[in-house]
Enzyme design. Structure first.
Site, PDB file in Angstrom:
ATOM      1  N   TRP A 134       4.945 -49.646 133.657  1.00  0.00           N
ATOM      2  CA  TRP A 134       4.983 -48.218 133.998  1.00  0.00           C
ATOM      3  C   TRP A 134       4.288 -47.895 135.314  1.00  0.00           C
ATOM      4  CZ3 TRP A 134      -0.096 -47.538 134.506  1.00  0.00           C
ATOM      5  CH2 TRP A 134      -0.965 -48.226 133.650  1.00  0.00           C
ATOM      6  N   GLU A 230       5.764 -61.687 135.988  1.00  0.00           N
ATOM      7  CA  GLU A 230       4.816 -61.108 136.953  1.00  0.00           C
ATOM      8  C   GLU A 230       3.784 -60.375 136.108  1.00  0.00           C
ATOM      9  OE1 GLU A 230       5.670 -61.696 140.092  1.00  0.00           O
ATOM     10  OE2 GLU A 230       7.769 -62.217 139.828  1.00  0.00           O
ATOM     11  N   CYS A 264      -1.084 -54.142 139.957  1.00  0.00           N
ATOM     12  CA  CYS A 264      -1.352 -55.511 139.500  1.00  0.00           C
ATOM     13  C   CYS A 264      -2.270 -56.249 140.460  1.00  0.00           C
ATOM     14  CB  CYS A 264      -0.053 -56.268 139.321  1.00  0.00           C
ATOM     15  SG  CYS A 264       0.985 -56.260 140.799  1.00  0.00           S
ATOM     16  N   GLU A 362      -8.732 -57.741 132.815  1.00  0.00           N
ATOM     17  CA  GLU A 362      -8.104 -56.777 133.718  1.00  0.00           C
ATOM     18  C   GLU A 362      -8.384 -55.365 133.201  1.00  0.00           C
ATOM     19  OE1 GLU A 362      -3.772 -56.276 133.466  1.00  0.00           O
ATOM     20  OE2 GLU A 362      -3.709 -56.317 135.649  1.00  0.00           O
TER      21      GLU A 362
HETATM   22  P1  NAD Z   1       3.316 -54.229 128.865  1.00  0.00           P
HETATM   23  O1  NAD Z   1       3.247 -55.691 128.856  1.00  0.00           O
HETATM   24  O2  NAD Z   1       2.712 -53.472 127.737  1.00  0.00           O
HETATM   25  O3  NAD Z   1       4.855 -53.732 128.915  1.00  0.00           O
HETATM   26  C1  NAD Z   1       5.725 -54.141 129.924  1.00  0.00           C
HETATM   27  C2  NAD Z   1       7.156 -53.962 129.451  1.00  0.00           C
HETATM   28  O4  NAD Z   1       7.420 -54.884 128.400  1.00  0.00           O
HETATM   29  C3  NAD Z   1       7.470 -52.592 128.885  1.00  0.00           C
HETATM   30  O5  NAD Z   1       8.748 -52.196 129.315  1.00  0.00           O
HETATM   31  C4  NAD Z   1       7.438 -52.819 127.369  1.00  0.00           C
HETATM   32  O6  NAD Z   1       8.215 -51.924 126.635  1.00  0.00           O
HETATM   33  C5  NAD Z   1       8.024 -54.213 127.305  1.00  0.00           C
HETATM   34  N1  NAD Z   1       7.677 -54.991 126.096  1.00  0.00           N
HETATM   35  C6  NAD Z   1       6.574 -54.896 125.327  1.00  0.00           C
HETATM   36  N2  NAD Z   1       6.610 -55.828 124.344  1.00  0.00           N
HETATM   37  C7  NAD Z   1       7.748 -56.537 124.505  1.00  0.00           C
HETATM   38  C8  NAD Z   1       8.338 -57.631 123.825  1.00  0.00           C
HETATM   39  N3  NAD Z   1       7.750 -58.195 122.760  1.00  0.00           N
HETATM   40  N4  NAD Z   1       9.513 -58.110 124.273  1.00  0.00           N
HETATM   41  C9  NAD Z   1      10.114 -57.570 125.359  1.00  0.00           C
HETATM   42  N5  NAD Z   1       9.597 -56.517 126.048  1.00  0.00           N
HETATM   43  C10 NAD Z   1       8.431 -56.010 125.622  1.00  0.00           C
HETATM   44  O7  NAD Z   1       2.718 -53.770 130.261  1.00  0.00           O
HETATM   45  P2  NAD Z   1       2.407 -52.317 130.801  1.00  0.00           P
HETATM   46  O8  NAD Z   1       1.234 -51.765 130.076  1.00  0.00           O
HETATM   47  O9  NAD Z   1       3.668 -51.518 130.830  1.00  0.00           O
HETATM   48  O10 NAD Z   1       2.018 -52.642 132.320  1.00  0.00           O
HETATM   49  C11 NAD Z   1       0.760 -52.986 132.765  1.00  0.00           C
HETATM   50  C12 NAD Z   1       0.665 -54.464 133.064  1.00  0.00           C
HETATM   51  O11 NAD Z   1       1.671 -54.863 133.986  1.00  0.00           O
HETATM   52  C13 NAD Z   1      -0.649 -54.855 133.739  1.00  0.00           C
HETATM   53  O12 NAD Z   1      -1.183 -55.984 133.119  1.00  0.00           O
HETATM   54  C14 NAD Z   1      -0.240 -55.169 135.170  1.00  0.00           C
HETATM   55  O13 NAD Z   1      -1.098 -56.049 135.836  1.00  0.00           O
HETATM   56  C15 NAD Z   1       1.114 -55.723 134.973  1.00  0.00           C
HETATM   57  N6  NAD Z   1       1.901 -55.676 136.217  1.00  0.00           N
HETATM   58  C16 NAD Z   1       2.082 -56.832 136.922  1.00  0.00           C
HETATM   59  C17 NAD Z   1       2.776 -56.803 138.137  1.00  0.00           C
HETATM   60  C18 NAD Z   1       2.996 -58.060 138.950  1.00  0.00           C
HETATM   61  O14 NAD Z   1       3.805 -58.037 139.868  1.00  0.00           O
HETATM   62  N7  NAD Z   1       2.289 -59.149 138.679  1.00  0.00           N
HETATM   63  C19 NAD Z   1       3.271 -55.584 138.614  1.00  0.00           C
HETATM   64  C20 NAD Z   1       3.059 -54.431 137.864  1.00  0.00           C
HETATM   65  C21 NAD Z   1       2.363 -54.484 136.663  1.00  0.00           C
END
Ligand code: NAD
Length: 496
Positions: A134, A230, A264, A362
């Site tokens: 998000w 990522e 991130c 984090e």
């Molecule tokens: P999250 O892991 O909770 O969710 C990410 C996505 O995965 C959402 O769309 C969610 O609905 C989906 N999801 C959740 N469980 C799933 C499953 N079992 N199977 C398939 N999809 C599933 O992450 P978040 O809270 O939305 O985002 C924050 C995190 O994202 C932070 O840790 C941040 O560092 C990371 N992030 C990394 C990068 C990068 O480029 N390395 C960029 C942006 C954000």
């Protein structure tokens, strides 16, 4: 189907509603996407590029629409929404300029010089799934879809259930740019539909937390489909005593507090050589104290809301726990309920214990901790003492010294004299090592990941010259002649 109600976390106002996608709908969208992909794969580079070029211009021409949508579901400040659009435009520009060359067939050496030659082709996977976080809802969806589409794939995006509107806008802009609507589908919903999406696609590019990343990897492994992850980071900055402290402090404030620390590659911990620690800490605290926090639809504020109150509460709890165990607050550290339900002040801490949650996990919020170190070696060792390995920032006097520190840091990327620059250096692969991920976006690999390699080895000698070569060895002397030739082979540079 149930709907997802989207509220602006800064104001609490309703921003929109989207319908959740059912399992049946998901299956239908996947088969429509697969049907449309067949013609898209055969379309020329010019045809595909035309759509992305129009998308580039349209998104920039309609910047207010883009900013309003991003802000309406994240509560972030307008400047952070601008950063998303700039990255989308940069990604389109980069792949429009270089993508055709990256995807072009590559001539390779043949098995036997002169009578064979080889070609490496890059074919689209077919249907690519993007599951996204998000924090940059427009950028993560649109920018990752650009190379996937240019490579000839159809794409299904499952955006975060917290921010479904920006992805829907991204699709609308693509369609307005001439993309066949069946080549890009948005699948709305939470973890369950994300998991189901993996069962329908040929490649999954995931952006999100490390815990979810592991689940995605397992689901992809069950189907034996390739994937990239990522994930999160606990990104360090190293400040050596000869560094330009004012610039380093200003970069840290941008690196730790832009997007309310929900990036991130945000800097969350800083190792500063002891002789300059106090001066640096004061500079950072002064800069952080000047950050204008709140909600605004113009460019007059520096930091907006966090994504929702539960995340703000978690971050505040981590700050409070650190303070209870002895951390000193140099700036911020308060929840600002007067501004909205998810605002936390930009927070600068010192004396954070090395085992405190805030030092290890984090945080993904506007908090940074500063640690004095005795030597450059100690700074490097502490920077590397983490499960994560996404991004780092290095500040030293001379560029040689900074380069040598950078090369010792265990992260997928390091920015020298900057905190966040790496994300917009589109020619550089971007991604993590350790628990920060597998695979890369950006650069040549950022588009080739959306393709399968096909190796074509061709013999000019009709009648299976290569295959008959070994079959012709029927005696010791023939074997020995062959081995002599093999030995000689290494010594003839033109034939190696
Ligand atoms: P999250 O892991 O909770 O969710 C990410 C996505 O995965 C959402 O769309 C969610 O609905 C989906 N999801 C959740 N469980 C799933 C499953 N079992 N199977 C398939 N999809 C599933 O992450 P978040 O809270 O939305 O985002 C924050 C995190 O994202 C932070 O840790 C941040 O560092 C990371 N992030 C990394 C990068 C990068 O480029 N390395 C960029 C942006 C954000």
């Amino acid at each position: 189907m149930p709907t997802i109600e989207v509220r602006n976390p800064a104001t609490g106002r309703l921003s929109g509603e989207v319908e959740s996608t059912s399992s049946e709908q998901l299956a239908g969208l996947a088969s429509r996407a697969r049907a449309a992909q067949k013609a898209w794969q055969k379309a020329s580079w010019e045809e595909r590029g035309r759509v992305v070029a129009r998308l580039h211009d349209l998104a920039l021409d309609q910047s207010a629409r883009v900013f309003d949508t991003i802000q309406s579901e994240t509560g972030k400040c307008r400047r952070d929404a601008l950063a998303e659009l700039v990255t989308v435009a940069g990604t389109a520009r980069y792949y429009l300029t270089h993508g055709e060359r990256f995807l072009a067939p590559q001539r390779k050496r043949g098995a036997i010089p002169l009578i064979t030659h080889s070609v490496l082709d890059h074919r689209p996977h077919g249907l690519v799934g993007l599951i996204t976080a998000w924090n940059y809802p427009f950028m993560l969806t649109v920018a990752d879809a650009i190379p996937a589409l240019l490579a000839g794939n159809a794409v299904m995006i499952k955006p975060s259930e917290s921010t479904p509107l920006s992805a829907a806008l991204g699709k609308a802009l693509f369609v307005e740019s001439g993309l066949d609507p069946d080549l890009l589908h948005i699948v709305q919903g939470g973890p369950q539909i994300g998991n189901e999406l993996i069962r329908h696609v040929d490649y999954v590019a995931f952006t999100g937390g490390t815990v979810t990343g592991r689940k995605v990897a397992i689901a992809a492994a069950e189907r034996l489909i390739p994937f990239s992850l990522e994930l999160g980071g606990k990104n360090p900055m190293v400040v050596l005593k000869e560094a330009p402290l004012e610039q380093a402090a200003a970069a840290l404030v941008a690196g730790a507090f832009s997007n309310a620390g929900q990036t991130c590659i945000s800097i969350e911990r800083v190792y500063v050589e002891a002789p300059v620690f106090d001066r640096f800490a004061k500079l950072v605290a002064d800069c952080a104290g000047k950050i204008r926090v709140g909600w605004s639809e113009s460019f007059d504020l520096d930091m907006g809301s966090m994504i929702h109150s539960a995340h703000a509460a978690k971050v505040q709890e981590r700050i409070d726990a650190a303070v209870r165990s002895g951390a000193t607050v140099l700036s911020g550290a308060r929840r600002r309920s007067d501004l909205g339900e998810a605002f936390v002040e930009p927070t600068v801490l010192t004396h954070v214990g090395p085992k405190d949650e805030i030092a290890v996990e984090e945080t993904f919020g506007p908090v940074v901790s500063l640690h004095p170190v005795k030597t450059r070696e100690e700074a490097i060792a502490l920077a590397n003492d983490s499960l994560y390995g996404l991004n780092a920032s290095v500040w030293a006097g001379g560029s040689e010294s900074a380069m040598s520190v950078a090369r010792e840091i265990e992260t997928g990327s390091v920015a020298i004299n900057s905190a966040l620059m790496i994300y917009n250096a589109f020619d550089l692969p971007m991604g993590g090592i350790k628990s920060s991920g597998i695979g890369r976006r950006h650069g040549e690999r950022g588009i080739l990941r959306y393709t399968q390699e096909q190796s074509i080895a061709r013999s000019f000698a009709l009648g299976g010259g290569y295959d008959r070569m070994l079959a012709g060895v029927r005696s010791e002397s023939a074997a020995s002649r062959m081995l002599k030739f093999v030995k000689l082979w290494r010594r003839i540079p033109g034939l190696r």
